[in-house]
Write an enzyme that holds these catalytic residues in place. Structure first.
Site, short mmCIF file in Angstrom:
data_model
loop_
_atom_site.label_atom_id
_atom_site.label_comp_id
_atom_site.label_asym_id
_atom_site.label_seq_id
_atom_site.Cartn_x
_atom_site.Cartn_y
_atom_site.Cartn_z
N TYR A 72 0.85 -1.20 0.00
CA TYR A 72 0.00 0.00 0.00
C TYR A 72 0.88 1.25 0.00
O TYR A 72 1.81 1.36 0.82
CB TYR A 72 -0.88 -0.02 1.25
CG TYR A 72 -1.70 1.23 1.46
CD1 TYR A 72 -2.87 1.43 0.75
CD2 TYR A 72 -1.32 2.18 2.40
CE1 TYR A 72 -3.64 2.57 0.95
CE2 TYR A 72 -2.09 3.31 2.62
CZ TYR A 72 -3.24 3.50 1.89
OH TYR A 72 -3.99 4.63 2.10
N ASP A 92 9.16 3.61 0.07
CA ASP A 92 8.09 4.25 0.82
C ASP A 92 8.33 3.95 2.30
O ASP A 92 8.08 2.86 2.78
CB ASP A 92 6.74 3.68 0.37
CG ASP A 92 5.55 4.22 1.14
OD1 ASP A 92 5.77 4.91 2.16
OD2 ASP A 92 4.41 3.93 0.75
N LYS A 144 4.12 10.66 8.65
CA LYS A 144 3.78 10.20 9.99
C LYS A 144 4.71 10.75 11.07
O LYS A 144 4.58 11.88 11.47
CB LYS A 144 3.69 8.67 10.01
CG LYS A 144 2.56 8.15 9.09
CD LYS A 144 2.23 6.72 9.34
CE LYS A 144 1.20 6.19 8.35
NZ LYS A 144 -0.15 6.70 8.55
#
Length: 446
Positions: A152, A254, A281
């Site tokens: 994802y 990522d 994040k």
């Protein structure tokens, strides 16, 4: 550990979670703006939070092992982050001009991550992935993107492919189909995104042999949550580095979640030397953030100092001073010693949880690394996405476990994702393990 009613937070109003949910559904599809937080019959709604604990609208206090989908590495309302935010609020919350805090956070990231020579900030991990892919396309003059099945990378069209495919549509094991993971994607998107099974060198070699001259970027996650946190096989990150370089394909890591696993990120721990890395994040201190960093040769495509840049990027709130000071306050606290302490707590969660599951005869496991973990309802080795799906218990079994953990006072995601925060210690880990043991014992026999 059990869910407790906080005296200070007992709702003076007669509001229940159900009533809040029903009101929310009048205005918001599904009662929440984030699909991650919806589960049957309805999610809990937060009211206050401090440290590693969150109190909901009914006044029930729980230990938060989700931390806003892993973004709060210092938990809620960290004093140093709060102090930085309040100080900046008094100076101004946002302005059009860049700030010195942006430079400081950029310097910290460049000095911490060897492969990052320059960095550009955005507002989310999804935006960072979007920008990284555009940079790679502009740099190479190519169109197609390669990724791993089940990985994802946010909600950008060219990332929403094959992260939730099923045996009914995922195609051959060694040559996965490109499957739209959301409505609203055009056929051209799936045509332009090529998919490979993780940890399979031969499949990657075949894919690049057939399409290498068309591929603008190969994007991967060093520790992919949606795929069940499969660990990279020995030498696999280095293999990816070598083969993408052979074909002139920029390699994108990522690290929006996986930057949690080490002082210099998962790439520092596992290797691989990407050309570009996306972040998010934890580097924002709890405020919205994304970033893409990497080789100066590629990042220079964003540089406007010698005429119009080849790749345009902006964003009204990109690198806003509130996020920058919060990110600085967060990351300056993340020293190697702090990572080591979280690693040891994370090791306890995984090792002792797996012992609990084995002793109960439950075909499940807890995967992950560093301060992240995931409860997976399958007992077989997880080496790629399909191995995390095959042999898994019916979804309702984890739904029951999830509900029991909430009742026990533990917050993890509806898919089993969890993480640690610096306010936690052995007492919180003991509480989690006790809650897990009781919850597993309460599941119906298989």
């Amino acid at each position: 550990m059990t869910a407790t009613i906080s005296p200070a937070a007992v709702a003076s109003e007669s509001r229940t979670t159900r009533s809040v949910f029903e009101e929310a559904r009048r205005y918001i599809p599904g009662g929440t703006s984030r699909i991650h937080y919806y589960y049957d019959p309805y999610p809990i709604y937060g009211r206050t939070a401090s440290g590693c604990r969150l109190t909901d609208v009914e006044g029930v206090e729980r230990t938060d092992f989700l931390n806003n989908m892993t973004s709060l590495i210092h938990g809620h309302a960290d004093p140093l982050i709060n102090q930085a935010i309040i100080g900046q609020l008094e100076r101004g919350s946002a302005w059009s001009e860049p700030s010195e805090a942006e430079i400081e956070l950029a310097r910290l990231m460049v000095e911490r991550v060897d492969t990052v020579e320059q960095i550009r900030f955005s507002n989310s991990g999804t935006e960072a992935v979007m920008l990284a892919i555009k940079l790679a396309r502009a740099f190479t003059g190519r169109d197609k993107i390669a990724k791993f099945e089940g990985f994802y990378h946010g909600y950008y069209d060219y990332a929403q492919v094959s992260f939730n495919s099923t045996p009914t549509n995922w195609g051959p094991d060694d040559s996965p189909a490109s499957v739209a993971s959301s409505g609203g994607l055009t056929d051209s998107v799936t045509d332009d995104v090529l998919v490979a099974p993780y940890n399979d060198r031969a499949a990657v070699e075949r894919l690049l042999h057939a399409h290498g001259s068309e591929i603008a970027a190969f994007i991967t996650d060093p520790l992919a949550n949606r795929a069940g946190f499969p660990m990279p096989a020995e030498g696999f990150p280095e293999f990816l580095r070598e083969i993408t370089r052979d074909y002139g394909i920029p390699l994108i890591f990522d690290e929006v979640i996986s930057f949690r696993v080490a002082y210099d990120g998962a790439q520092g721990k596992y290797g691989g030397e990407p050309d570009l890395t996306t972040f998010g994040k934890i580097i924002g201190g709890g405020l919205p953030i994304g970033a893409v960093g990497g080789r100066a040769e590629i990042m220079s495509l964003l540089d406007p100092t010698d005429g119009p840049p080849k790749v345009l990027s902006g964003g009204t709130f990109s690198a806003n001073p509130l996020t920058m000071v919060a990110g600085l306050a967060s990351m300056r606290q993340m020293t190697p010693d702090v990572y080591d302490r979280l690693d040891e707590l994370g090791r306890r969660v995984r090792v002792e949880s797996n012992a609990i599951l084995a002793n109960a005869g439950e075909p499940a496991q807890v995967t992950g690394d560093g301060s992240v973990f995931r409860i997976m309802m399958t007992a077989g080795p997880i080496v790629d996405y399909r191995s995390s799906v095959r042999g898994a218990s019916p979804p309702g079994r984890f739904a029951a476990l999830h509900k029991s953990l909430l009742d026990e006072g533990v917050i993890v995601s509806k898919d089993g994702l969890g993480c640690l925060s610096t306010p936690m210690g052995d007492a919180e880990i003991d509480g989690f393990l006790g809650a897990l043991e009781r919850s597993v014992a309460g599941l119906p026999a298989l």
